[in-house]
Design a protein around this motif. Structure first.
Motif, PDB file in Angstrom:
ATOM      1  N   GLU A   1       0.824  -1.202   0.000  1.00 41.72           N
ATOM      2  CA  GLU A   1       0.000   0.000   0.000  1.00 41.72           C
ATOM      3  C   GLU A   1       0.860   1.254   0.000  1.00 41.72           C
ATOM      4  O   GLU A   1       2.080   1.194   0.086  1.00 41.72           O
ATOM      5  CB  GLU A   1      -0.959  -0.047   1.183  1.00 41.72           C
ATOM      6  CG  GLU A   1      -1.920  -1.228   1.033  1.00 41.72           C
ATOM      7  CD  GLU A   1      -3.190  -1.075   1.809  1.00 41.72           C
ATOM      8  OE1 GLU A   1      -3.274  -0.213   2.700  1.00 41.72           O
ATOM      9  OE2 GLU A   1      -4.117  -1.848   1.517  1.00 41.72           O
ATOM     10  N   ALA A   2       0.208   2.379  -0.075  1.00 36.70           N
ATOM     11  CA  ALA A   2       0.893   3.668  -0.185  1.00 36.70           C
ATOM     12  C   ALA A   2       1.839   3.929   0.984  1.00 36.70           C
ATOM     13  O   ALA A   2       2.802   4.679   0.833  1.00 36.70           O
ATOM     14  CB  ALA A   2      -0.134   4.794  -0.298  1.00 36.70           C
ATOM     15  N   ASP A   3       1.584   3.316   2.129  1.00 32.87           N
ATOM     16  CA  ASP A   3       2.463   3.513   3.281  1.00 32.87           C
ATOM     17  C   ASP A   3       3.760   2.714   3.169  1.00 32.87           C
ATOM     18  O   ASP A   3       4.614   2.759   4.046  1.00 32.87           O
ATOM     19  CB  ASP A   3       1.739   3.169   4.585  1.00 32.87           C
ATOM     20  CG  ASP A   3       1.319   1.703   4.693  1.00 32.87           C
ATOM     21  OD1 ASP A   3       1.618   0.902   3.772  1.00 32.87           O
ATOM     22  OD2 ASP A   3       0.680   1.359   5.710  1.00 32.87           O
ATOM     23  N   GLY A   4       3.919   1.948   2.062  1.00 30.07           N
ATOM     24  CA  GLY A   4       5.119   1.154   1.845  1.00 30.07           C
ATOM     25  C   GLY A   4       5.108  -0.193   2.554  1.00 30.07           C
ATOM     26  O   GLY A   4       6.040  -0.972   2.420  1.00 30.07           O
ATOM     27  N   GLU A   5       4.053  -0.466   3.296  1.00 29.88           N
ATOM     28  CA  GLU A   5       3.935  -1.722   4.038  1.00 29.88           C
ATOM     29  C   GLU A   5       3.259  -2.781   3.163  1.00 29.88           C
ATOM     30  O   GLU A   5       2.499  -2.460   2.244  1.00 29.88           O
ATOM     31  CB  GLU A   5       3.119  -1.521   5.321  1.00 29.88           C
ATOM     32  CG  GLU A   5       3.747  -0.547   6.295  1.00 29.88           C
ATOM     33  CD  GLU A   5       4.942  -1.104   7.041  1.00 29.88           C
ATOM     34  OE1 GLU A   5       5.067  -2.340   7.143  1.00 29.88           O
ATOM     35  OE2 GLU A   5       5.751  -0.297   7.521  1.00 29.88           O
ATOM     36  N   TYR A   6       3.521  -4.047   3.506  1.00 32.69           N
ATOM     37  CA  TYR A   6       2.948  -5.171   2.790  1.00 32.69           C
ATOM     38  C   TYR A   6       1.842  -5.794   3.640  1.00 32.69           C
ATOM     39  O   TYR A   6       2.004  -5.958   4.856  1.00 32.69           O
ATOM     40  CB  TYR A   6       4.020  -6.227   2.507  1.00 32.69           C
ATOM     41  CG  TYR A   6       5.069  -5.735   1.538  1.00 32.69           C
ATOM     42  CD1 TYR A   6       4.926  -5.969   0.167  1.00 32.69           C
ATOM     43  CD2 TYR A   6       6.179  -5.050   1.974  1.00 32.69           C
ATOM     44  CE1 TYR A   6       5.884  -5.524  -0.730  1.00 32.69           C
ATOM     45  CE2 TYR A   6       7.144  -4.603   1.087  1.00 32.69           C
ATOM     46  CZ  TYR A   6       6.985  -4.839  -0.266  1.00 32.69           C
ATOM     47  OH  TYR A   6       7.938  -4.397  -1.150  1.00 32.69           O
ATOM     48  N   TYR A   7       0.731  -6.138   2.965  1.00 28.31           N
ATOM     49  CA  TYR A   7      -0.431  -6.678   3.668  1.00 28.31           C
ATOM     50  C   TYR A   7      -0.988  -7.885   2.931  1.00 28.31           C
ATOM     51  O   TYR A   7      -0.968  -7.935   1.689  1.00 28.31           O
ATOM     52  CB  TYR A   7      -1.546  -5.626   3.760  1.00 28.31           C
ATOM     53  CG  TYR A   7      -1.153  -4.396   4.525  1.00 28.31           C
ATOM     54  CD1 TYR A   7      -1.348  -4.328   5.903  1.00 28.31           C
ATOM     55  CD2 TYR A   7      -0.593  -3.302   3.875  1.00 28.31           C
ATOM     56  CE1 TYR A   7      -0.986  -3.188   6.611  1.00 28.31           C
ATOM     57  CE2 TYR A   7      -0.222  -2.169   4.578  1.00 28.31           C
ATOM     58  CZ  TYR A   7      -0.428  -2.114   5.946  1.00 28.31           C
ATOM     59  OH  TYR A   7      -0.060  -0.988   6.645  1.00 28.31           O
ATOM     60  N   LEU A   8      -1.522  -8.825   3.700  1.00 25.41           N
ATOM     61  CA  LEU A   8      -2.367  -9.877   3.149  1.00 25.41           C
ATOM     62  C   LEU A   8      -3.793  -9.365   3.319  1.00 25.41           C
ATOM     63  O   LEU A   8      -4.230  -9.083   4.439  1.00 25.41           O
ATOM     64  CB  LEU A   8      -2.165 -11.191   3.901  1.00 25.41           C
ATOM     65  CG  LEU A   8      -0.755 -11.774   3.854  1.00 25.41           C
ATOM     66  CD1 LEU A   8      -0.688 -13.071   4.662  1.00 25.41           C
ATOM     67  CD2 LEU A   8      -0.301 -12.022   2.425  1.00 25.41           C
ATOM     68  N   LEU A   9      -4.484  -9.195   2.199  1.00 21.13           N
ATOM     69  CA  LEU A   9      -5.843  -8.650   2.218  1.00 21.13           C
ATOM     70  C   LEU A   9      -6.844  -9.730   1.847  1.00 21.13           C
ATOM     71  O   LEU A   9      -6.774 -10.301   0.758  1.00 21.13           O
ATOM     72  CB  LEU A   9      -5.983  -7.505   1.209  1.00 21.13           C
ATOM     73  CG  LEU A   9      -5.254  -6.213   1.515  1.00 21.13           C
ATOM     74  CD1 LEU A   9      -5.373  -5.259   0.329  1.00 21.13           C
ATOM     75  CD2 LEU A   9      -5.817  -5.559   2.747  1.00 21.13           C
ATOM     76  N   THR A  10      -7.758  -9.996   2.747  1.00 21.59           N
ATOM     77  CA  THR A  10      -8.874 -10.887   2.453  1.00 21.59           C
ATOM     78  C   THR A  10     -10.134 -10.037   2.545  1.00 21.59           C
ATOM     79  O   THR A  10     -10.070  -8.888   3.006  1.00 21.59           O
ATOM     80  CB  THR A  10      -8.942 -12.051   3.462  1.00 21.59           C
ATOM     81  OG1 THR A  10      -9.328 -11.538   4.741  1.00 21.59           O
ATOM     82  CG2 THR A  10      -7.610 -12.791   3.558  1.00 21.59           C
ATOM     83  N   PRO A  11     -11.281 -10.548   2.151  1.00 22.76           N
ATOM     84  CA  PRO A  11     -12.497  -9.728   2.273  1.00 22.76           C
ATOM     85  C   PRO A  11     -12.777  -9.267   3.705  1.00 22.76           C
ATOM     86  O   PRO A  11     -13.414  -8.246   3.915  1.00 22.76           O
ATOM     87  CB  PRO A  11     -13.600 -10.655   1.768  1.00 22.76           C
ATOM     88  CG  PRO A  11     -12.897 -11.562   0.816  1.00 22.76           C
ATOM     89  CD  PRO A  11     -11.532 -11.787   1.423  1.00 22.76           C
ATOM     90  N   ALA A  12     -12.279  -9.992   4.698  1.00 22.48           N
ATOM     91  CA  ALA A  12     -12.586  -9.649   6.083  1.00 22.48           C
ATOM     92  C   ALA A  12     -11.413  -9.095   6.872  1.00 22.48           C
ATOM     93  O   ALA A  12     -11.611  -8.469   7.904  1.00 22.48           O
ATOM     94  CB  ALA A  12     -13.126 -10.883   6.803  1.00 22.48           C
ATOM     95  N   GLU A  13     -10.172  -9.328   6.415  1.00 20.88           N
ATOM     96  CA  GLU A  13      -9.011  -8.963   7.216  1.00 20.88           C
ATOM     97  C   GLU A  13      -7.915  -8.301   6.392  1.00 20.88           C
ATOM     98  O   GLU A  13      -7.823  -8.504   5.189  1.00 20.88           O
ATOM     99  CB  GLU A  13      -8.395 -10.212   7.873  1.00 20.88           C
ATOM    100  CG  GLU A  13      -9.307 -10.905   8.841  1.00 20.88           C
ATOM    101  CD  GLU A  13      -8.654 -12.139   9.414  1.00 20.88           C
ATOM    102  OE1 GLU A  13      -8.776 -12.345  10.626  1.00 20.88           O
ATOM    103  OE2 GLU A  13      -8.014 -12.901   8.659  1.00 20.88           O
TER     104      GLU A  13
END
Length: 185
Positions: free
Chosen positions: A65-77
């Motif tokens: 994301e724009a903050d430079g951090e990496y995320y696992l995105l699911t519909p709920a989390e």
């Protein structure tokens, strides 16, 4: 239809599916102890994840994301993970000639990407050691680190050009030239 056209159609379909998934914005649920090492190995709680199908599942919901951090995105989390360098590694390179010269990269997870204006190659140099750190834009604001062997193949394919009075080495794919660095440094 040429092999390149078939590959580009697969990439276009993959990216269209990815773009279609982007509208959801679950709230941050916290951090999860998952780390992607510089060599592309995924770890959970310090142990490598050995099931490739699980790694591919996680990779399919990975976003930067724009903050430079990496995320696992699911519909709920939305769970933040750590990435040492880039989440993917380009481990193979093939030079295609038809219908136009193109560079086809394969990642450590078996996905393919063709270098072009939407998927540029960039090279950073470590200020202390001068070592190159090459990347190719992959998908969803994510990059693949180009491993050393593949980078050496790129250098072999390189052609000199002059920019601002300095001699550079570059490669061309799908009509776009990518600078691999100044040959004078």
């Amino acid at each position: 239809m040429s092999r390149l056209d078939q590959i580009l159609e697969q990439i276009k379909t993959r990216e269209a599916r990815s773009t279609a998934r982007q509208p959801w914005q679950p709230s941050l649920c916290g951090d999860i102890d998952i780390r992607i090492a510089r060599d592309g190995t995924w770890y959970h709680e310090g142990s490598p994840i050995r099931r490739e199908s699980l790694v591919k599942l996680f990779a399919s919901v990975l976003r930067r994301e724009a903050d430079g951090e990496y995320y696992l995105l699911t519909p709920a989390e939305k769970m933040r993970i750590r990435v040492d360098d880039a989440p993917f590694v380009a481990v193979q390179l093939e030079r295609l000639t038809e219908p136009q010269p193109s560079l086809l990269f394969t990642t450590n997870l078996g996905e393919q990407i063709v270098a072009d204006a939407d998927h540029p190659i960039r090279v950073m140099f470590d200020p202390a050691s001068g070592e190159p750190r090459p990347y190719i834009h992959f998908k969803d604001n994510l990059e693949a680190l180009i491993n050393r062997a593949v980078y050496l193949d790129l250098v072999e394919f390189g052609e000199p050009f002059e920019q601002e009075g300095r001699h550079h080495l570059g490669v061309t794919s799908r009509g776009v030239r990518f600078d691999l660095g100044c040959m004078e440094e």
